[in-house]
Design an enzyme around this catalytic site. Structure first.
Site, PDB file in Angstrom:
ATOM      1  N   ARG A   1      54.665  15.380  37.053  1.00 22.42           N
ATOM      2  CA  ARG A   1      54.609  16.142  35.803  1.00 22.42           C
ATOM      3  C   ARG A   1      53.188  16.610  35.588  1.00 22.42           C
ATOM      4  NH1 ARG A   1      56.397  12.647  30.934  1.00 22.42           N
ATOM      5  NH2 ARG A   1      58.248  12.586  32.253  1.00 22.42           N
TER       6      ARG A   1
ATOM      7  N   GLU B   1      62.284   2.225  29.418  1.00 18.29           N
ATOM      8  CA  GLU B   1      63.090   3.336  29.925  1.00 18.29           C
ATOM      9  C   GLU B   1      63.776   2.904  31.218  1.00 18.29           C
ATOM     10  OE1 GLU B   1      60.144   6.884  28.219  1.00 18.29           O
ATOM     11  OE2 GLU B   1      60.214   6.470  30.369  1.00 18.29           O
TER      12      GLU B   1
ATOM     13  N   HIS C   1      62.816   5.004  34.483  1.00 16.47           N
ATOM     14  CA  HIS C   1      61.425   5.297  34.836  1.00 16.47           C
ATOM     15  C   HIS C   1      60.858   4.257  35.807  1.00 16.47           C
ATOM     16  CE1 HIS C   1      57.211   6.594  33.733  1.00 16.47           C
ATOM     17  NE2 HIS C   1      56.989   5.403  34.245  1.00 16.47           N
TER      18      HIS C   1
END
Length: 282
Positions: free
Chosen positions: A122, A256, A259
């Protein structure tokens, strides 16, 4: 006299103690995806605006068996539009992370499943886009799906999004398991009715993931990997993904279920800014 001296000495000792700075832990930069036990990056870590990503690969070039559903290149994400820095729907990773993920895929296929990635590398401009979005309280088009029970102004404070993020180092990914062969998945249509990501599998968005208890990017405590409120099936599926990933050297972020970061990542202190595009990889 002896008593007066003792009092003076006690006061002096107290003042001396107060004059010393209080011992505090070193400051830690906020991070949207902190991975325990890997330490969070500090403000001293480096970043780079280079247009190339050294040693990165396109995951599906290395292993075309892995499915990709890159949500931030589409409108189906918590912001509700494509995110800055995602001109192409690709999963870019450091070669070390990609090769480790290929080993996970081998193990998953042996058990009748396949990996599907939602997000990989990202770029920092995407993180900046998230930050800018967080400061616009009126933009909440997808709240009903992605954060139905959490106030938007709590998303950073609660650790769901933030800056910097481990994703920008290139060895972190968001992923799930699908059956092999994978079921078809209806295309997301902008403006379609939204259903809470915390709803039962048959009611929330029809992702072809096996049941993990919530949808992807569900900003809710029920998305915490070990949350006890999910069904037994979802709990078993989360544990399966965690075992497969852990065996290959990845570490889960416990807030999460999707993740994971490579424990032995090649760029632990560098945050890249090149766009998610084939032209960015060497």
């Amino acid at each position: 006299m002896g008593h007066r001296v003792a009092v003076v000495l006690a006061v002096a000792a107290l003042l001396g103690g107060c004059s010393r700075p209080e011992a505090r832990p070193p400051p830690v930069a906020p991070q949207s995806t902190p991975v325990s036990p890997t330490p969070r990056p500090t403000p001293a870590t480096s970043s780079t605006g280079t247009s190339r990503l050294p040693g990165f690969v396109v995951l599906t070039d290395l292993d075309p068996r892995i499915h990709a559903d890159i949500r931030y290149a589409t409108a189906h994400n918590f912001v509700g539009r494509p995110i800055t820095g995602y001109p192409e729907p690709l999963c870019l990773l450091t070669r070390r992370a990609a090769e480790s993920l290929r080993r996970v895929q081998d193990a998953a296929l042996a058990g009748g499943h396949s990996l599907k990635v939602y997000d990989c590398y990202r770029p920092q401009p995407a993180v900046d886009d998230f930050v800018a979005w967080s400061k616009r309280p009126g933009e909440q088009q997808t709240k009903a799906e992605f954060y139905p029970d959490v106030a938007k102004n709590r998303l950073f404070a609660d650790g769901y999004i933030g800056t910097p993020t481990a994703h920008s180092r290139g060895s972190t990914m968001d992923l799930t398991l699908v059956d092999d062969p994978a079921a078809s998945q209806p295309a997301y249509r902008a403006g379609q009715p939204l259903v809470a990501c915390t709803g039962p599998r048959g009611r929330r968005f029809a992702d072809n993931s096996i049941d993990m208890g919530t949808g992807f990017d569900c900003f809710d405590s029920r998305a915490h990997t070990a949350d006890p409120r999910i069904t037994a099936t979802a709990r078993d599926n989360r544990r399966l993904l965690q075992r497969l990933m852990t065996d290959a050297g990845f570490v889960n972020y416990d807030r999460e279920w999707w993740h994971y970061s490579l424990r032995d990542e090649p760029y632990p202190d560098t945050f890249f800014a090149a766009p998610v595009a084939r032209s960015s990889v060497g």
